[in-house]
Design a protein around this motif. Structure first.
Motif, short mmCIF file in Angstrom:
data_model
loop_
_atom_site.label_atom_id
_atom_site.label_comp_id
_atom_site.label_asym_id
_atom_site.label_seq_id
_atom_site.Cartn_x
_atom_site.Cartn_y
_atom_site.Cartn_z
N PHE A 188 0.86 -1.19 0.00
CA PHE A 188 0.00 0.00 0.00
C PHE A 188 0.89 1.23 0.00
O PHE A 188 2.07 1.17 0.33
N GLU A 189 0.31 2.35 -0.38
CA GLU A 189 1.05 3.61 -0.47
C GLU A 189 0.54 4.60 0.55
O GLU A 189 -0.66 4.64 0.86
N ASP A 190 1.45 5.39 1.10
CA ASP A 190 1.09 6.44 2.04
C ASP A 190 2.01 7.62 1.81
O ASP A 190 3.23 7.50 1.92
N CYS A 191 1.42 8.76 1.47
CA CYS A 191 2.19 9.99 1.19
C CYS A 191 3.26 9.75 0.13
O CYS A 191 4.39 10.24 0.24
N GLY A 192 2.92 8.95 -0.87
CA GLY A 192 3.84 8.73 -1.97
C GLY A 192 4.83 7.60 -1.76
O GLY A 192 5.49 7.17 -2.70
N ALA A 193 4.93 7.10 -0.52
CA ALA A 193 5.87 6.01 -0.23
C ALA A 193 5.12 4.68 -0.24
O ALA A 193 3.98 4.59 0.21
N GLU A 194 5.77 3.65 -0.76
CA GLU A 194 5.16 2.32 -0.81
C GLU A 194 5.69 1.46 0.33
O GLU A 194 6.89 1.42 0.59
N PHE A 195 4.78 0.79 1.00
CA PHE A 195 5.14 -0.09 2.10
C PHE A 195 4.70 -1.52 1.78
O PHE A 195 3.70 -1.72 1.09
N VAL A 196 5.44 -2.47 2.30
CA VAL A 196 5.10 -3.88 2.09
C VAL A 196 5.05 -4.59 3.44
O VAL A 196 5.98 -4.49 4.25
N ILE A 197 3.93 -5.27 3.71
CA ILE A 197 3.83 -6.14 4.88
C ILE A 197 4.01 -7.57 4.38
O ILE A 197 3.15 -8.09 3.67
N PRO A 198 5.11 -8.22 4.71
CA PRO A 198 5.38 -9.57 4.17
C PRO A 198 4.35 -10.59 4.66
O PRO A 198 3.82 -10.49 5.76
N SER A 199 4.10 -11.56 3.85
CA SER A 199 3.20 -12.66 4.21
C SER A 199 3.70 -13.35 5.48
O SER A 199 4.90 -13.60 5.64
N GLY A 200 2.77 -13.61 6.40
CA GLY A 200 3.13 -14.27 7.65
C GLY A 200 3.36 -13.33 8.81
O GLY A 200 3.39 -13.76 9.96
#
Length: 306
Positions: A188-200
């Motif tokens: 997902f993106e927030d304020c132009g930055a992309e974040f990743v929550i890894p599976s698990g």
């Protein structure tokens, strides 16, 4: 709740055992998920397993003793309970049935009682909201005959009552966060930055962060049911009162009906004051500093209900 769900009467020893396990489960439900011996979460995991075992035993007793020749469930008790209904649904697994029963118990007992207490506290400090609520319920009572019970149609007229309930949930935050697990990588993106929550990975959405955010709510720490009056749909996007999506609380409507009917009798029948030094605290579970001791007396209004 256990009487309506499982036909277990309050005076039975089994009811006391369920209550003890449930309170342990509830305390750990709103704690950090550290499954280490002695922590509230570890105790909750064990209590949840015991509750599941208890419900499964009751399910097996029903199936062994209440099965007719054509496979239909017989009703040998005085009244049909909730477990009868969901056992008749052939598309549910045993684990799903157990989960539904425990979720309904969670929504209809502990969290409901805590939210009731918060509403009583907030209304005691908000006389304008109290009088507006009283006017709504007086109007409903005026259209009822003496002794006539409230109905679903009456509940649907309790608009301001629902605003009071939701605003108390926003301010009080009965459940501060929930435990979730990413089944796949989440981007997902927030304020132009992309974040990743890894599976698990475990995720703890913290509701308080959104509910008390001054960028989302004007005077965020103030109890103000009127903020819902003209912006109900928009406000629902800014709070997470009962979860959402497939994780929407199945006991939400039960809780709202119980609280709405309780408030109907409370505001028409009584007046109350809280102690000057009383306030709700979170450890992280919501408790009151002095147990919410009240100075309470019958209302002198003509609409007092006996």
């Amino acid at each position: 709740m256990v009487k309506n769900l499982l036909s277990v009467k309050p005076e039975e020893p089994l009811a006391s055992r369920i209550l003890e396990d449930f309170e342990t489960f509830m305390t750990g439900f709103v704690s950090l998920p550290f499954n280490i011996h002695g922590t509230a979460y570890a105790k909750a995991v064990k209590a949840r397993a015991r509750l599941s075992s208890t419900v499964r035993e009751i399910m097996e007793e029903r199936r062994k003793g209440n099965i007719s020749s054509n496979g239909g469930l017989l009703r040998e008790r005085e009244e049909e309970d909730f477990l009868d209904v969901i056992l008749s649904k052939q598309n549910l697994t045993d684990e799903e049935i157990v989960s539904i029963v425990l979720d309904i118990m969670l929504g209809g007992y502990e969290t409901t009682a805590t939210l009731m207490s918060l509403i009583v506290y907030f209304l005691g400090h908000a006389p304008l909201a109290f009088h507006k609520l009283k006017e709504e319920h007086q109007t409903i009572r005026e259209n009822k005959r003496d002794g006539e019970f409230l109905t679903w149609e009456d509940y649907k007229k309790m608009n301001f009552t629902n605003y009071v309930i939701y605003e108390a949930m926003r301010c009080g935050n009965v459940v501060k966060f929930v435990h979730r697990k990413a089944l796949v990588d989440i981007k997902f993106e927030d304020c132009g930055a992309e974040f990743v929550i890894p599976s698990g990975w475990k995720v703890l959405p913290i509701f308080t962060g959104a509910h008390l955010d001054p960028d989302l709510h004007e005077c965020a720490t103030e109890f103000d049911p009127w903020r819902w009056t003209d912006n109900y749909k928009e406000m629902n996007k800014k709070i997470i009162a009962f979860g959402g999506g497939v994780k929407l609380c199945p006991g939400s409507e039960v809780a709202k009906v119980v609280i709405a009917f309780f408030l109907h009798h409370l505001v028409l029948s009584y007046r109350w004051k809280t102690k000057p030094d009383e306030c709700p605290l979170a450890y992280p579970y919501v408790q009151f500093r002095r147990g919410l001791l009240l100075e309470i007396e019958p209302a002198a209004a003509a609409y007092q209900i006996h």
